[in-house]
Structures are given as C-alpha cells and as structure tokens.
Design a protein around this motif. Structure first.
Motif, short mmCIF file in Angstrom:
data_model
loop_
_atom_site.label_atom_id
_atom_site.label_comp_id
_atom_site.label_asym_id
_atom_site.label_seq_id
_atom_site.Cartn_x
_atom_site.Cartn_y
_atom_site.Cartn_z
N SER A 90 -3.52 0.78 0.93
CA SER A 90 -3.15 0.04 -0.16
C SER A 90 -1.92 1.06 -1.02
CB SER A 90 -4.21 0.03 -1.22
OG SER A 90 -4.76 1.36 -1.37
N ALA A 91 -1.30 0.56 -1.95
CA ALA A 91 -0.47 1.47 -2.71
C ALA A 91 -0.70 0.95 -4.41
CB ALA A 91 0.89 1.07 -2.46
N THR A 117 7.24 -0.38 -3.13
CA THR A 117 6.36 0.60 -3.85
C THR A 117 7.00 0.62 -5.26
OG1 THR A 117 5.82 2.03 -2.20
CG2 THR A 117 5.57 3.05 -4.28
N ILE A 175 9.25 0.41 2.58
CA ILE A 175 8.07 0.72 1.80
C ILE A 175 8.63 1.18 0.50
CG2 ILE A 175 6.14 2.24 1.87
CD1 ILE A 175 6.68 2.68 4.97
N GLY A 235 3.24 -2.48 2.27
CA GLY A 235 3.10 -1.47 0.99
C GLY A 235 2.46 -0.29 1.16
N ALA A 236 2.12 0.00 2.52
CA ALA A 236 1.04 1.27 2.67
C ALA A 236 1.48 1.75 3.94
CB ALA A 236 -0.37 0.87 2.68
N ALA A 296 1.25 8.78 2.66
CA ALA A 296 2.73 8.47 2.85
C ALA A 296 3.71 9.30 2.14
CB ALA A 296 2.89 6.85 2.51
N LEU A 344 2.75 7.17 -8.17
CA LEU A 344 2.79 6.37 -7.13
C LEU A 344 2.01 6.74 -5.94
CD1 LEU A 344 6.77 5.85 -6.89
CD2 LEU A 344 4.89 4.42 -8.13
N ASP A 345 0.56 6.13 -5.83
CA ASP A 345 -0.16 6.52 -4.88
C ASP A 345 -0.03 5.73 -3.55
OD1 ASP A 345 -2.49 7.55 -3.35
OD2 ASP A 345 -3.88 6.85 -4.83
N VAL A 346 0.49 6.09 -2.49
CA VAL A 346 0.46 5.36 -1.16
C VAL A 346 -0.33 5.70 -0.08
CG1 VAL A 346 2.20 4.34 0.19
CG2 VAL A 346 2.79 4.97 -2.01
#
Length: 281
Positions: free
Chosen positions: A126-127, A219, A215, A150-151, A238, A120-122
C-alpha cells in the motif's frame, strides 16, 4: 522461524545507553510481509532495530523482532519496556498500546525529518500520503490499497520481468539518458508494457526509470489529494530506492524530498514515540 535482518546502529549510541532503561520505549510495526521493531531513547533517538519476515505467525515474528531490537540496543531480550504496536497485524500481538498506521508513520517520519509537512509512506502492499500541520499533527491523509502499481510490490513484479535484482533496477534507473513511459494503472498490465518496451528494444536503463516514474506519479497523485507541502519525508520500503526518490523529485519539481536513514522503521519509531507519550501520561 522467520528470516531476520538487523539494522546497523552506531556503537557510540549503544555505549551511551544507561543501565537503567526506564527512558527507553519500543515500537513494533507488524506489516503483511515484514515486522519492524524499534527501540527509541528520548535523547539519542533510535538505539535498536530489527526486521523479520512476518510469515504465518505475526505474533511470533513480532516477539522475535522486538527481542532482536532489544539485544541490539544492549538490553536483555526479555527486558521490560513500554511497547506500542502498529501495522496491519497489530491485533495479532499483545502489547501495551496500539497505534494507527497513519499516526505511527506520521510521528516516525516527523522524528526522522524534523520539519516535514508531508509524509509519503510507500510499502509492499500500500501507499499513503499524510499531510501534517506546523506542529506535526495529522491534518489529512489519503490511502491507496487497491492496486500494487502504487506500492513496492509493483517493483518486485518488474524485477521478475526484467530478470534483475532490486539493486540492479535502481542503478539502471540512475543511468538512464532516454525516455520511456509506462501508463498502466495495474501491475499486471504494466508487465505487458515492460515486455513491449523490451521488444522494441528500449534500453533497460530507460525502462527502469519509467518503472520508478510510474510509481512516483501514483504516489504524487495521493499527495495532491491531501495537498502538497514541503519538505516531504519518504518512508517505507520503496524509499530505499534512489531511483524512486529521484523520480519523486522530478515529479514534484523540488529537491525538498527526503528519504531519511531507517526508512523502513518509521512506523515502528512512531509507535515507540506513542508508547513514550502514553507512559508520560
């Protein structure tokens, strides 16, 4: 000149770096707000890193970040290393190779959390959720670039509304004993919800937890699109929030959610690993 922040590196790692730097490779992640650079050794892992603001000259910021990371690794700023770029601004700078955001984040996260099956790249804008197979290859991915809810920028909006620092918001969320809910999909409408909660009044700790849970829910919805699998590696800016990671654990009902050290540098680390792979041919 862009503002700079350099990460701490174990001094023992620096002392062990060989005079011959031929084994080292570099990665540069050129994001919309920050440029991250990483120097990676195949045996010792991350030996140098630096972060600078992107500003209006991504190429200049990328060169500055790379020079700072080299210096932190005990190298000359102009030392020649195989270097790959990733991120939204990768086309703005000229390096040896380019790597997609998804591939770089996946490789970097797998390096930091060796057996992870979901990344999960937040980040700030962007996510993304990236499903990995048993060998660590990208099997599927989903992106959310349409809404700041979402970011990490969502948190920045909430910090302004609450007149608090990021650190304060994070610590408040961990002390929450109640329950509040933010349902808005858009950061602008979510700000209105937060103002309403403040007027009720709702304890700031419960509002802070609700922000991170909002968030986390968005995600997690990305994760479910590609298929939830454990362990989960959480990276990006995040992921520096304990409140956000705690909210993800509650959302997934699992403790197998990990935010490793150097979460901001996963993309840069992944790019450096790709530079090594291409060098080895």
């Amino acid at each position: 000149m862009p503002a700079t922040v350099a990460g701490d590196i174990d001094k023992d790692r620096q002392e062990q770096i060989p005079k011959d730097s031929c084994m080292l490779t570099a990665g540069v992640d050129i994001g919309s707000r920050f440029v991250k650079a990483a120097i990676v050794d195949p045996e010792r892992g991350l030996v140098g890193r630096a972060l600078v603001t992107t500003g209006f000259e991504p190429a200049e910021a990328a060169a500055q970040a790379l020079a700072l990371a080299k210096q932190q690794a005990g190298l000359a700023a102009d030392a020649s290393l195989p270097t790959a770029a990733t991120g939204a601004g990768q086309r703005e700078a000229s390096f040896d190779a380019a790597v997609t955001d998804v591939a770089a984040a996946a490789a970097g996260a797998r390096h930091l959390v060796a057996d992870c099956r979901l990344v999960l790249d937040v980040g700030a804008e962007s996510a993304r959720a990236i499903k990995l197979d048993e060998a660590g290859r990208v099997a599927n991915f989903a992106l959310n670039e349409m809404c700041a809810a979402g970011a990490g920028s969502f948190v920045e909006s909430m910090v302004r509304v609450l007149d608090a620092s990021f650190g304060e918001l994070d610590q408040w969320s961990l002390r929450s004993t109640g329950r509040a809910v933010i349902t808005a999909q858009c950061a602008v409408f979510a700000e209105s919800e937060v103002v309403s909660l403040l007027h009720k009044p709702t304890p700031r700790e419960d509002i802070a937890k609700a922000i991170f849970e909002s968030i986390a829910a968005r995600t997690a919805s990305l994760a479910r699109r590609v298929g939830v699998a454990f362990p989960i590696a959480v990276v990006g800016g995040a992921a520096e929030s304990q409140g956000f990671v705690a909210a993800l654990k509650r959302e997934f009902k699992s403790e197998a959610v990990f935010a490793p050290e150097a979460v901001r540098f996963a993309g840069a680390i992944g790019a450096a690993l790709e530079a090594r792979r291409r060098r080895e041919g």
